[in-house]
Scaffold this motif. Structure first.
Motif, PDB file in Angstrom:
ATOM      1  N   UNK A  69     -10.208   2.139  -5.692  1.00  0.00           N
ATOM      2  CA  UNK A  69      -9.389   1.346  -4.781  1.00  0.00           C
ATOM      3  C   UNK A  69      -7.950   1.443  -5.265  1.00  0.00           C
ATOM      4  N   UNK A  70      -7.032   1.561  -4.320  1.00  0.00           N
ATOM      5  CA  UNK A  70      -5.633   1.792  -4.617  1.00  0.00           C
ATOM      6  C   UNK A  70      -4.771   0.791  -3.871  1.00  0.00           C
ATOM      7  N   UNK A  71      -3.785   0.213  -4.571  1.00  0.00           N
ATOM      8  CA  UNK A  71      -2.749  -0.585  -3.911  1.00  0.00           C
ATOM      9  C   UNK A  71      -1.535   0.320  -3.730  1.00  0.00           C
ATOM     10  N   UNK A  72      -0.889   0.243  -2.554  1.00  0.00           N
ATOM     11  CA  UNK A  72       0.218   1.142  -2.249  1.00  0.00           C
ATOM     12  C   UNK A  72       1.137   0.493  -1.217  1.00  0.00           C
ATOM     13  N   UNK A  73       2.423   0.863  -1.216  1.00  0.00           N
ATOM     14  CA  UNK A  73       3.346   0.291  -0.234  1.00  0.00           C
ATOM     15  C   UNK A  73       3.156   0.932   1.136  1.00  0.00           C
ATOM     16  N   UNK A  74       3.214   0.108   2.175  1.00  0.00           N
ATOM     17  CA  UNK A  74       3.111   0.599   3.551  1.00  0.00           C
ATOM     18  C   UNK A  74       4.427   0.312   4.278  1.00  0.00           C
TER      19      UNK A  74
ATOM     20  N   UNK B 206      -0.497  -2.500   0.707  1.00  0.00           N
ATOM     21  CA  UNK B 206      -1.853  -2.429   1.229  1.00  0.00           C
ATOM     22  C   UNK B 206      -2.851  -2.072   0.142  1.00  0.00           C
ATOM     23  N   UNK B 207      -4.110  -2.312   0.454  1.00  0.00           N
ATOM     24  CA  UNK B 207      -5.221  -1.847  -0.371  1.00  0.00           C
ATOM     25  C   UNK B 207      -5.924  -0.757   0.407  1.00  0.00           C
ATOM     26  N   UNK B 208      -6.261   0.323  -0.267  1.00  0.00           N
ATOM     27  CA  UNK B 208      -6.905   1.425   0.414  1.00  0.00           C
ATOM     28  C   UNK B 208      -8.032   2.032  -0.383  1.00  0.00           C
TER      29      UNK B 208
ATOM     30  N   UNK C  19      -6.615   0.676   5.209  1.00  0.00           N
ATOM     31  CA  UNK C  19      -5.349  -0.006   4.979  1.00  0.00           C
ATOM     32  C   UNK C  19      -5.504  -1.473   5.371  1.00  0.00           C
ATOM     33  N   UNK C  20      -5.569  -2.322   4.372  1.00  0.00           N
ATOM     34  CA  UNK C  20      -5.622  -3.761   4.589  1.00  0.00           C
ATOM     35  C   UNK C  20      -4.635  -4.392   3.623  1.00  0.00           C
ATOM     36  N   UNK C  21      -4.035  -5.490   4.003  1.00  0.00           N
ATOM     37  CA  UNK C  21      -2.973  -6.067   3.186  1.00  0.00           C
ATOM     38  C   UNK C  21      -3.448  -6.389   1.773  1.00  0.00           C
ATOM     39  N   UNK C  22      -2.550  -6.220   0.812  1.00  0.00           N
ATOM     40  CA  UNK C  22      -2.854  -6.444  -0.600  1.00  0.00           C
ATOM     41  C   UNK C  22      -2.629  -7.908  -0.944  1.00  0.00           C
ATOM     42  N   UNK C  23      -3.674  -8.685  -0.720  1.00  0.00           N
ATOM     43  CA  UNK C  23      -3.628 -10.105  -1.047  1.00  0.00           C
ATOM     44  C   UNK C  23      -5.025 -10.691  -0.962  1.00  0.00           C
ATOM     45  N   UNK C  24      -5.323 -11.658  -1.815  1.00  0.00           N
ATOM     46  CA  UNK C  24      -6.554 -12.419  -1.610  1.00  0.00           C
ATOM     47  C   UNK C  24      -6.423 -13.267  -0.345  1.00  0.00           C
ATOM     48  N   UNK C  25      -7.533 -13.548   0.290  1.00  0.00           N
ATOM     49  CA  UNK C  25      -7.536 -14.346   1.520  1.00  0.00           C
ATOM     50  C   UNK C  25      -6.751 -15.641   1.320  1.00  0.00           C
TER      51      UNK C  25
ATOM     52  N   UNK D 209       4.520  -7.894  -1.441  1.00  0.00           N
ATOM     53  CA  UNK D 209       5.669  -7.156  -0.917  1.00  0.00           C
ATOM     54  C   UNK D 209       6.284  -6.239  -1.967  1.00  0.00           C
ATOM     55  N   UNK D 210       5.689  -6.203  -3.166  1.00  0.00           N
ATOM     56  CA  UNK D 210       6.164  -5.300  -4.206  1.00  0.00           C
ATOM     57  C   UNK D 210       5.045  -5.098  -5.230  1.00  0.00           C
TER      58      UNK D 210
END
Length: 189
Positions: free
Chosen positions: A18-23, A28-30, A137-143, A149-150
């Motif tokens: 699993x990868x976190x990356x800027x969109x 995002x998490x991908x 591609x889903x936002x990088x955050x816990x529910x 944003x960085x």
């Protein structure tokens, strides 16, 4: 681990990571959308129910042509134009497309359609091309928390539970608008 190499990031995705990356607008998490184990890790990290479904991110229309084919020619052209004619500072468009291909149910959740966005973010385009297909591609955050944003905010949320592709966040002021390609209904404005 943090990487600055798109090729290395694509290798991580190919090896079930699993990868976190800027969109375009947020981090995002991908993962590989065909890898259920990696996808389950994203759900666990986000504390997100599988029923909600996620977006697939593509570098170009060719990666999603099979998903467009059930639509009439006019709608296909509208969708393609919405992806091609968007400026970097404009909000992205995600389309809910008929799922008549092999997109797994864990991606679509309880929905009959699959959410797809062709990105104009250079780093995301490079990542999808290096991976050889679209990616989750889903936002990088816990529910319940704001999307990262960085890099620092993503790391604060997930620490060493995943890998990170560092790069510049896009210029879009908001996450993508979501439109049902069949009905024209705006799902997220």
């Amino acid at each position: 681990m943090i990487t600055y190499s798109v090729e290395h990031a694509a290798e991580l995705l190919q090896h079930d990571q699993v990868l976190a990356y800027p969109t375009e607008a947020v981090w995002g998490l991908g993962c590989d959308p065909m890898n259920q184990q990696a996808f389950q890790k994203i759900l666990a990290l986000k504390q997100r129910p599988i029923e909600k479904g996620v977006i697939l991110l593509a570098s170009d229309v060719e990666q999603v042509e099979a998903l467009l084919s059930p639509l009439d020619q006019a709608r296909q052209q509208e969708i393609i134009a919405s992806w091609h004619n968007r400026q970097a500072h404009e909000r992205g468009l995600t389309w809910l497309l008929p799922n008549q291909t092999a997109i797994p149910e864990w991606i679509t959740g309880q929905h009959p359609r699959v959410a797809v966005r062709v990105t104009n973010h250079p780093l995301c385009q490079q990542l999808c091309r290096a991976f050889g297909s679209f990616i989750v591609s889903t936002s990088a955050n816990p529910a319940g928390l704001d999307p990262a944003c960085n890099l620092e905010q993503a790391q604060a949320y997930f620490a060493d539970q995943l890998d990170y592709l560092d790069g510049e966040l896009g210029q879009s002021p908001l996450p993508s608008r979501i439109i049902d390609a069949v009905t024209g209904q705006i799902i997220r404005d």
